[in-house]
Design a protein around this motif. Structure first.
Motif, PDB file in Angstrom:
ATOM      1  N   HIS A 196     -32.012  -4.964 -20.929  1.00 16.42           N
ATOM      2  CA  HIS A 196     -30.810  -5.555 -20.344  1.00 16.42           C
ATOM      3  C   HIS A 196     -31.192  -6.601 -19.300  1.00 16.42           C
ATOM      4  O   HIS A 196     -32.144  -6.407 -18.553  1.00 16.42           O
ATOM      5  N   LEU A 197     -30.400  -7.666 -19.238  1.00 15.39           N
ATOM      6  CA  LEU A 197     -30.479  -8.606 -18.141  1.00 15.39           C
ATOM      7  C   LEU A 197     -29.565  -8.061 -17.059  1.00 15.39           C
ATOM      8  O   LEU A 197     -28.360  -7.923 -17.261  1.00 15.39           O
ATOM      9  N   GLU A 198     -30.149  -7.682 -15.932  1.00 11.85           N
ATOM     10  CA  GLU A 198     -29.384  -7.060 -14.854  1.00 11.85           C
ATOM     11  C   GLU A 198     -28.695  -8.112 -13.995  1.00 11.85           C
ATOM     12  O   GLU A 198     -28.991  -9.297 -14.093  1.00 11.85           O
ATOM     13  N   ALA A 199     -27.790  -7.664 -13.143  1.00 11.78           N
ATOM     14  CA  ALA A 199     -27.013  -8.570 -12.285  1.00 11.78           C
ATOM     15  C   ALA A 199     -27.904  -9.385 -11.356  1.00 11.78           C
ATOM     16  O   ALA A 199     -27.556 -10.503 -10.999  1.00 11.78           O
ATOM     17  N   ASN A 200     -29.067  -8.863 -10.985  1.00 13.86           N
ATOM     18  CA  ASN A 200     -29.954  -9.584 -10.067  1.00 13.86           C
ATOM     19  C   ASN A 200     -30.904 -10.537 -10.798  1.00 13.86           C
ATOM     20  O   ASN A 200     -31.759 -11.150 -10.187  1.00 13.86           O
ATOM     21  N   MET A 208     -28.794 -13.797 -25.552  1.00 13.47           N
ATOM     22  CA  MET A 208     -29.933 -14.577 -25.057  1.00 13.47           C
ATOM     23  C   MET A 208     -29.541 -16.050 -24.958  1.00 13.47           C
ATOM     24  O   MET A 208     -29.840 -16.715 -23.965  1.00 13.47           O
ATOM     25  N   ARG A 209     -28.863 -16.543 -25.958  1.00 13.13           N
ATOM     26  CA  ARG A 209     -28.442 -17.945 -25.976  1.00 13.13           C
ATOM     27  C   ARG A 209     -27.456 -18.226 -24.830  1.00 13.13           C
ATOM     28  O   ARG A 209     -27.528 -19.267 -24.182  1.00 13.13           O
ATOM     29  N   SER A 210     -26.551 -17.291 -24.572  1.00 14.10           N
ATOM     30  CA  SER A 210     -25.562 -17.510 -23.510  1.00 14.10           C
ATOM     31  C   SER A 210     -26.209 -17.616 -22.130  1.00 14.10           C
ATOM     32  O   SER A 210     -25.656 -18.246 -21.232  1.00 14.10           O
ATOM     33  N   GLN A 211     -27.381 -17.015 -21.956  1.00 15.21           N
ATOM     34  CA  GLN A 211     -28.084 -17.055 -20.670  1.00 15.21           C
ATOM     35  C   GLN A 211     -29.320 -17.955 -20.704  1.00 15.21           C
ATOM     36  O   GLN A 211     -30.104 -17.969 -19.758  1.00 15.21           O
ATOM     37  N   PHE A 212     -29.499 -18.689 -21.815  1.00 16.79           N
ATOM     38  CA  PHE A 212     -30.620 -19.617 -21.976  1.00 16.79           C
ATOM     39  C   PHE A 212     -31.970 -18.915 -21.840  1.00 16.79           C
ATOM     40  O   PHE A 212     -32.887 -19.430 -21.196  1.00 16.79           O
ATOM     41  N   ILE A 213     -32.079 -17.745 -22.455  1.00 17.83           N
ATOM     42  CA  ILE A 213     -33.337 -16.996 -22.461  1.00 17.83           C
ATOM     43  C   ILE A 213     -33.971 -17.176 -23.825  1.00 17.83           C
ATOM     44  O   ILE A 213     -33.386 -16.798 -24.852  1.00 17.83           O
TER      45      ILE A 213
END
Length: 178
Positions: free
Chosen positions: A152-156, A123-128
């Protein structure tokens, strides 16, 4: 008055730059911008893929070159647009037919929740933030994080949620509301 109806056919149709140079410029710019968007600006788009956004922006800019003084012929602008479209189609074809290119061109889903527990590092790596994640879960009808087997955070850029089966849920576990 005669300037109004005067058409410079040679400037309109005959390229002023090398056609090979235009193809190389289009190729280098497409690949450079794709790599930047793929590895630097991770998952910033939502329902439209990064490559789709890139093609739209590059096509608009390339088409503009056919109208501007930078390129004097329409042929050059059209060739640049076609070069960009070619690379988009070719990379999509490669990723469809060869798994190694699919892994390179599209990021793998990123685990945000595993068996009811948040993966704070991802989450931290994607700023979520936790609140953003909880909001996404609520939009998908999940009221409690312990109901989530995987998210999951998907590619889109979308978050996909797999709920726990009734067999997966630990009996007697206290549920924390979202």
């Amino acid at each position: 008055m005669d300037k109004i109806f005067l058409i410079e056919w040679s400037e309109l149709l005959i390229p002023t730059h090398s056609l090979a140079e235009i193809v190389i410029r289009g190729t280098v710019m497409y690949l450079a911008l794709f790599l930047i968007l793929r590895f630097v600006m991770l998952r910033q788009s939502s329902t439209i893929g990064i490559a789709d956004i890139l093609v739209i922006v590059l096509m608009a800019d390339a088409a503009q070159n056919g109208f501007a003084k930078e390129y004097k012929s329409v042929t050059e602008g059209v060739l640049l647009v076609l070069t960009i479209v070619f690379w988009d189609i070719f990379l999509n074809w490669l990723s469809y037919h060869f798994k190694i290119f699919e892994r390179l061109l599209a990021p793998a889903p990123l685990v945000l929740i595993d068996n009811g527990k948040m993966n704070r590092r991802n989450m931290r790596s994607q700023f979520i933030t936790e609140e953003e994640l909880r909001g996404q879960l609520r939009q998908q009808g999940v009221s409690d994080m312990s109901e989530v087997k995987h998210a999951h955070l998907e590619a889109n850029g979308e978050i996909s949620v797999v709920k726990m089966d009734s067999n997966d849920d630990s009996a007697g576990k206290r549920k924390k509301p979202i």
